[in-house]
Write a protein that holds these residues in place. Structure first.
Motif, PDB file in Angstrom:
ATOM      1  N   HIS A  83       8.279   2.503   8.583  1.00  0.00           N
ATOM      2  CA  HIS A  83       6.907   2.936   8.263  1.00  0.00           C
ATOM      3  C   HIS A  83       6.972   3.951   7.127  1.00  0.00           C
ATOM      4  CE1 HIS A  83       2.615   3.854   9.787  1.00  0.00           C
ATOM      5  NE2 HIS A  83       2.765   4.427   8.595  1.00  0.00           N
ATOM      6  N   HIS A  85       5.428   5.190   2.918  1.00  0.00           N
ATOM      7  CA  HIS A  85       4.401   5.145   1.862  1.00  0.00           C
ATOM      8  C   HIS A  85       5.076   5.512   0.541  1.00  0.00           C
ATOM      9  CE1 HIS A  85       1.283   4.600   4.841  1.00  0.00           C
ATOM     10  NE2 HIS A  85       1.859   5.552   5.563  1.00  0.00           N
ATOM     11  N   LYS A 198      -1.439  -4.658   7.495  1.00  0.00           N
ATOM     12  CA  LYS A 198      -1.637  -3.392   8.197  1.00  0.00           C
ATOM     13  C   LYS A 198      -3.112  -3.218   8.490  1.00  0.00           C
ATOM     14  CE  LYS A 198      -1.178   1.471   8.501  1.00  0.00           C
ATOM     15  NZ  LYS A 198      -0.661   2.692   7.885  1.00  0.00           N
ATOM     16  N   HIS A 257       2.176   5.029  15.627  1.00  0.00           N
ATOM     17  CA  HIS A 257       1.718   6.377  16.023  1.00  0.00           C
ATOM     18  C   HIS A 257       1.433   6.493  17.528  1.00  0.00           C
ATOM     19  CE1 HIS A 257       1.399   6.477  11.712  1.00  0.00           C
ATOM     20  NE2 HIS A 257       0.311   5.752  11.692  1.00  0.00           N
ATOM     21  N   ASP A 330       6.998   7.530   8.255  1.00  0.00           N
ATOM     22  CA  ASP A 330       5.693   7.742   7.622  1.00  0.00           C
ATOM     23  C   ASP A 330       5.868   8.591   6.352  1.00  0.00           C
ATOM     24  OD1 ASP A 330       2.999   7.275   7.370  1.00  0.00           O
ATOM     25  OD2 ASP A 330       2.454   8.171   9.288  1.00  0.00           O
TER      26      ASP A 330
HETATM   27 ZN   LIG Z   1       1.472   5.738   7.624  1.00  0.00          ZN
END
Ligand SMILES: [Zn+2]
Length: 426
Positions: A83, A85, A198, A257, A330
């Protein structure tokens, strides 16, 4: 007309470079192969981008092989961060999320820094969830072409969002309300070149720890079916338990999450093989950078800390309930490089270091449908291999602390080499 001498030089260069690049013999003091086996004095033979063989040190090394001596280190499979970005780039001056607008090509160029930091953390594969303007697709393809040095990427393009949200509007995402719109959006994302879909099944993100479910069960189910019909997989984001419950029942391939899940949802995840990517550490990262980098409003840190506590307890319950757990950092902005800190939380909740290592190798490889190519150092697998200082089976910080990552190979190519620095230090 080129002269014969020039042609000869070309010929020699071409021949010698293939001869050097083709076969490599890597020597490790210890090798954790990712399939449950541990080798002492291992020799890994790499042919082009793949592992050809793994053996104990007594096996003969092919005469044409380039020998790379990593015997002071432990070899492990290249790590997978499920996960990320990668296109969220921080210039070190402006406040992240309030940067000046950038052309997509500028974003791709700048994100190479994040790609490099991932490799330096031992991460050779990422699943990137939400990026604007096809920047993730572009990076994936440039990395596959060898024109950008970075981790191999599985990407989602734009995340699917809904207008029924209490959170402030975010710039990145496709807005879709209702079953038909959701089906259209999922097909559009896949049509644009994404490997995954997603969906944002609840509010929450950055300093916002609100947990309101956004898409209905029917909308989630429609997205799952549209995605699966095209042979792709779907990750559903939910900060709270209601969105998580519906995401799991709707058949999401992975859940991101999610706190405070009830026992039934956790049992259902174990039964359905829903991968859980709790991303506990990313809120710890936000706490650490709340004032200095993000300038979050007062009270944000307390809310984040409360969320971390519940996130951790939920993940622990899921682990004890037999759910397949996966590392997802993340990672955003200056969080790149901290990608594997999630492993520390996993060990803290009761995993052995060996179990934790699987959450960044074999488990995400299976989640990606790449269990025969990624997540192990074994014949036929991609030569994605990391050399670390220390023994990860005794102490997971040999992997989770970036300074212990000494050398990284991705698809047979050495992309990080910090072994010489160690020699000087000695
Ligand atoms: Zn994320």
């Amino acid at each position: 007309m080129p002269s014969a001498r020039v042609l000869l030089v070309f010929l020699v260069l071409a021949t010698s470079s293939t001869a050097v690049a083709a076969t490599k013999a890597l020597k490790f003091g210890k090798l954790i192969d990712g399939t449950g086996r541990v080798f002492t004095n291992a020799v890994v033979i790499v042919e082009d981008d793949r592992v050809q063989s793994v053996a104990n040190g007594n096996e003969p090394i092919p005469g044409n092989a380039e020998v790379i001596d990593l015997s002071p280190y432990t070899g492990i499979p290249g790590l997978i961060d499920a996960h990320t970005h990668i296109t969220y780039y921080w210039d070190g001056h402006t406040t992240p999320r309030s940067e000046p607008p950038r052309h997509p090509a500028v974003t791709v160029f700048l994100a190479q820094e994040n790609a490099q930091k991932a490799l330096e953390a031992g991460v050779t594969t990422i699943r990137n969830l939400n990026a604007a303007d096809g920047t993730d697709v572009a990076m994936r393809d440039l990395i596959n072409m060898g024109r950008i040095i970075g981790p191999r990427m599985f990407v989602s393009g734009l995340g699917i969002r809904i207008t029924r949200s209490t959170a402030p509007p975010t710039p990145i995402g496709i807005m879709a309300d209702g079953v038909d719109a959701v089906i259209h959006a999922a097909r559009q994302v896949i049509g644009s070149g994404a490997d995954w879909v997603k969906m944002f099944g609840s509010t929450g993100g950055f300093d916002d720890v609100s947990e309101f479910q956004t898409f209905t069960f029917d909308e989630m189910k429609a997205a799952v079916e549209a995605t699966h019909a095209l042979g792709k997989k779907i990750a559903i984001h939910s900060y709270g338990p209601a969105g998580a419950r519906d995401a799991v029942r709707a058949g999401a391939d992975s859940l991101e999450h999610a706190t405070d899940m009830d026992d039934q949802t956790i049992a259902e995840m174990a039964r359905r093989n829903t991968y859980y990517v709790p991303t506990i550490d990313h809120n710890q990262y936000y706490v650490e950078n709340a004032d200095s980098v993000f300038h979050f409003p007062p009270g944000a840190k307390d809310r984040l800390l409360d969320y971390i506590r519940r996130n951790f307890e939920t993940a622990k319950k899921a682990f004890q309930g037999g759910v397949h757990m996966v590392v997802g950092s993340d990672a955003v902005y200056n969080g790149w490089g901290l990608n594997m800190r999630e492993l520390d939380w996993f060990v803290k909740m009761g995993m052995t270091p060996a179990q934790a290592l699987k959450t960044a190798t074999a488990e995400p490889a299976a989640m990606l449908g790449m269990e025969k190519s990624l997540g192990a150092v074994a014949p036929g697998f991609y030569a994605d291999i990391v050399a670390v200082g220390g023994d990860p089976l005794a102490d997971i910080t040999a992997v989770s602390k970036t300074e212990n990552i000494r050398w990284v190979m991705r698809a047979g190519r050495v992309v990080v080499d910090k072994t010489k620095r160690t020699e000087r230090a000695n």
